[in-house]
Design an enzyme around this catalytic site. Structure first.
Site, PDB file in Angstrom:
ATOM      1  N   ASN A  11      26.214  24.796  49.986  1.00 53.30           N
ATOM      2  CA  ASN A  11      26.234  26.255  49.912  1.00 53.30           C
ATOM      3  C   ASN A  11      27.152  26.631  48.759  1.00 53.30           C
ATOM      4  O   ASN A  11      28.366  26.510  48.878  1.00 53.30           O
ATOM      5  CB  ASN A  11      26.748  26.803  51.254  1.00 53.30           C
ATOM      6  CG  ASN A  11      27.027  28.291  51.206  1.00 53.30           C
ATOM      7  OD1 ASN A  11      26.600  28.995  50.284  1.00 53.30           O
ATOM      8  ND2 ASN A  11      27.757  28.789  52.203  1.00 53.30           N
ATOM      9  N   LYS A  13      27.757  29.492  47.512  1.00 54.31           N
ATOM     10  CA  LYS A  13      28.416  30.808  47.630  1.00 54.31           C
ATOM     11  C   LYS A  13      28.286  31.572  46.308  1.00 54.31           C
ATOM     12  O   LYS A  13      27.275  31.439  45.632  1.00 54.31           O
ATOM     13  CB  LYS A  13      29.875  30.633  48.090  1.00 54.31           C
ATOM     14  CG  LYS A  13      29.943  29.750  49.337  1.00 54.31           C
ATOM     15  CD  LYS A  13      31.275  29.763  50.032  1.00 54.31           C
ATOM     16  CE  LYS A  13      31.201  28.852  51.254  1.00 54.31           C
ATOM     17  NZ  LYS A  13      32.421  28.881  52.063  1.00 54.31           N
ATOM     18  N   HIS A  97      25.878  33.258  57.944  1.00 54.50           N
ATOM     19  CA  HIS A  97      27.112  32.582  57.543  1.00 54.50           C
ATOM     20  C   HIS A  97      28.312  33.456  57.921  1.00 54.50           C
ATOM     21  O   HIS A  97      28.238  34.684  57.860  1.00 54.50           O
ATOM     22  CB  HIS A  97      27.101  32.318  56.030  1.00 54.50           C
ATOM     23  CG  HIS A  97      28.226  31.436  55.604  1.00 54.50           C
ATOM     24  ND1 HIS A  97      29.497  31.918  55.401  1.00 54.50           N
ATOM     25  CD2 HIS A  97      28.280  30.108  55.386  1.00 54.50           C
ATOM     26  CE1 HIS A  97      30.286  30.909  55.061  1.00 54.50           C
ATOM     27  NE2 HIS A  97      29.573  29.801  55.046  1.00 54.50           N
ATOM     28  N   GLU A  99      30.914  34.247  56.427  1.00 59.39           N
ATOM     29  CA  GLU A  99      31.355  35.196  55.398  1.00 59.39           C
ATOM     30  C   GLU A  99      30.490  36.451  55.406  1.00 59.39           C
ATOM     31  O   GLU A  99      30.958  37.547  55.114  1.00 59.39           O
ATOM     32  CB  GLU A  99      31.357  34.509  54.024  1.00 59.39           C
ATOM     33  CG  GLU A  99      32.544  33.550  53.916  1.00 59.39           C
ATOM     34  CD  GLU A  99      32.318  32.350  53.011  1.00 59.39           C
ATOM     35  OE1 GLU A  99      31.383  32.362  52.197  1.00 59.39           O
ATOM     36  OE2 GLU A  99      33.090  31.381  53.143  1.00 59.39           O
ATOM     37  N   GLU A 169      29.928  25.968  62.221  1.00 59.17           N
ATOM     38  CA  GLU A 169      30.993  26.087  61.224  1.00 59.17           C
ATOM     39  C   GLU A 169      32.160  26.859  61.819  1.00 59.17           C
ATOM     40  O   GLU A 169      32.148  28.098  61.814  1.00 59.17           O
ATOM     41  CB  GLU A 169      30.481  26.832  59.989  1.00 59.17           C
ATOM     42  CG  GLU A 169      29.342  26.134  59.284  1.00 59.17           C
ATOM     43  CD  GLU A 169      29.255  26.568  57.836  1.00 59.17           C
ATOM     44  OE1 GLU A 169      29.413  25.711  56.965  1.00 59.17           O
ATOM     45  OE2 GLU A 169      29.073  27.766  57.576  1.00 59.17           O
ATOM     46  N   GLY A 175      36.739  26.504  53.977  1.00 60.20           N
ATOM     47  CA  GLY A 175      37.528  26.740  52.766  1.00 60.20           C
ATOM     48  C   GLY A 175      39.028  26.594  52.969  1.00 60.20           C
ATOM     49  O   GLY A 175      39.817  26.993  52.118  1.00 60.20           O
ATOM     50  N   SER A 215      35.126  22.502  55.346  1.00 64.44           N
ATOM     51  CA  SER A 215      35.954  21.531  54.643  1.00 64.44           C
ATOM     52  C   SER A 215      35.417  20.098  54.721  1.00 64.44           C
ATOM     53  O   SER A 215      36.183  19.142  54.858  1.00 64.44           O
ATOM     54  CB  SER A 215      37.407  21.606  55.128  1.00 64.44           C
ATOM     55  OG  SER A 215      37.931  22.899  54.897  1.00 64.44           O
ATOM     56  N   GLY A 236      30.526  23.644  51.429  1.00 67.69           N
ATOM     57  CA  GLY A 236      30.816  24.712  50.482  1.00 67.69           C
ATOM     58  C   GLY A 236      31.506  24.160  49.250  1.00 67.69           C
ATOM     59  O   GLY A 236      30.872  23.595  48.357  1.00 67.69           O
ATOM     60  N   GLY A 237      32.819  24.278  49.220  1.00 66.23           N
ATOM     61  CA  GLY A 237      33.616  23.910  48.044  1.00 66.23           C
ATOM     62  C   GLY A 237      33.254  22.576  47.411  1.00 66.23           C
ATOM     63  O   GLY A 237      33.059  22.492  46.194  1.00 66.23           O
TER      64      GLY A 237
HETATM   65  P1  PGA Z   1      33.724  24.745  52.797  1.00 66.84           P
HETATM   66  O1  PGA Z   1      32.583  25.828  53.204  1.00 66.84           O
HETATM   67  O2  PGA Z   1      33.029  23.414  52.746  1.00 66.84           O
HETATM   68  O3  PGA Z   1      34.229  25.214  51.462  1.00 66.84           O
HETATM   69  O4  PGA Z   1      34.751  24.799  53.861  1.00 66.84           O
HETATM   70  C1  PGA Z   1      31.614  25.529  54.142  1.00 66.84           C
HETATM   71  C2  PGA Z   1      30.687  26.706  54.308  1.00 66.84           C
HETATM   72  O5  PGA Z   1      31.165  27.850  54.277  1.00 66.84           O
HETATM   73  O6  PGA Z   1      29.467  26.548  54.482  1.00 66.84           O
END
Ligand code: PGA
Length: 251
Positions: A11, A13, A97, A99, A169, A175, A215, A236-237
């Site tokens: 993802n 973002k 998600h 967010e 999640e 994050g 993470s 994500g990251g």
């Molecule tokens: P992250 O994000 O791996 O940066 O923690 C995961 C996500 O929001 O899908």
């Protein structure tokens, strides 16, 4: 135990332009050329979808979007429809998600409408659920997951949900560098699978892929994937770097 093909999804973002996405794909594809036993998906921003689709053409890596609106078309300024995503080359869409829930007013009800519209348009759905830190401390993790899954999938029958994937999640792990322990993740995944068996059918629950997100890194993917109810990851990251994401895919 039924065979569930692992799905590793990135993802991105609000990162990467179309040109940056193309550079990424050129670097990434050769690294994962031999990962045929697992499925890979990347979800760029809307503006990078078509360029990414072109760069991915001929590979087995699937394209996904990060959100959609449920109407097919109309006077909905700023929104993107399921049909537009399918035409841009998407096979997947991420829905609900945290967010989106935190910053953009997404509710279980709007998530439900999005899931329905996505599946009707032939897109596969990654439905995201997960508790906040406060909810976990208050002992509400399972009741939150129950509500998010129940309401997110309200009015569906099992036969409509063949193309559904759920991502667990925990919001406190996104994050933050704080990954859930594999025991915490497994416990939540097992809870969700049992809930799906009760709401729909044992067969659907056995075949459902449940991804862990929060993470995920090259260093922790293997221990997570070793758990019986963890069928993949939503990253994500660490998915922004082709080398790191390839290491996760090839865990
Ligand atoms: P992250 O994000 O791996 O940066 O923690 C995961 C996500 O929001 O899908």
């Amino acid at each position: 135990m039924p065979m569930r093909r692992a799905l590793i999804a990135g993802n991105w973002k609000m990162f990467k332009t179309g040109a940056e996405a193309v550079d990424y794909v050129r670097d990434f594809l050769p690294r994962v050329a031999h990962a045929a036993d697992r499925e890979i998906m990347i979800a760029p921003a809307f503006t990078a979808l078509e360029k990414t689709a072109e760069a991915l053409a001929g590979s087995s890596v699937a394209l996904g979007a990060q959100n959609l609106f449920w109407e097919a078309e109309g006077a909905f300024t700023g929104e993107v429809s399921p049909k537009m995503l399918a035409a841009a080359g998407c096979r997947y869409v991420i829905i609900g998600h945290s967010e989106r829930r935190q910053h953009f007013g997404e509710t279980n009800e709007s998530v439900n409408r999005r899931v329905r519209a996505a599946l009707q348009a032939g897109l596969k759905v990654v439905l995201c659920v997960g508790e906040t830190e406060r909810e976990r401390s208050a002992g509400e993790t399972f009741s939150v997951l129950d509500k998010q899954v129940r309401k997110g999938l309200k009015s569906f029958v099992a036969s409509e949900l063949d193309e559904l994937v759920i991502a667990y999640e925990p919001v406190w792990a996104i994050g933050t560098g704080k990954t859930a322990t594999r025991e915490q993740a497994e416990e939540a995944h097992a809870f969700i699978r049992t809930l799906i068996a009760n709401l729909f059918s044992a067969g659907m629950a056995a075949g459902l892929r449940i991804l862990y997100g929060g993470s995920v890194k090259p260093e922790n993917i293997a221990e997570l994937m070793a758990m019986p109810d963890i069928d993949g990851a939503l990253v994500g990251g660490a998915s922004l770097n082709p080398e790191a994401f390839a290491r996760i895919v090839l865990y």
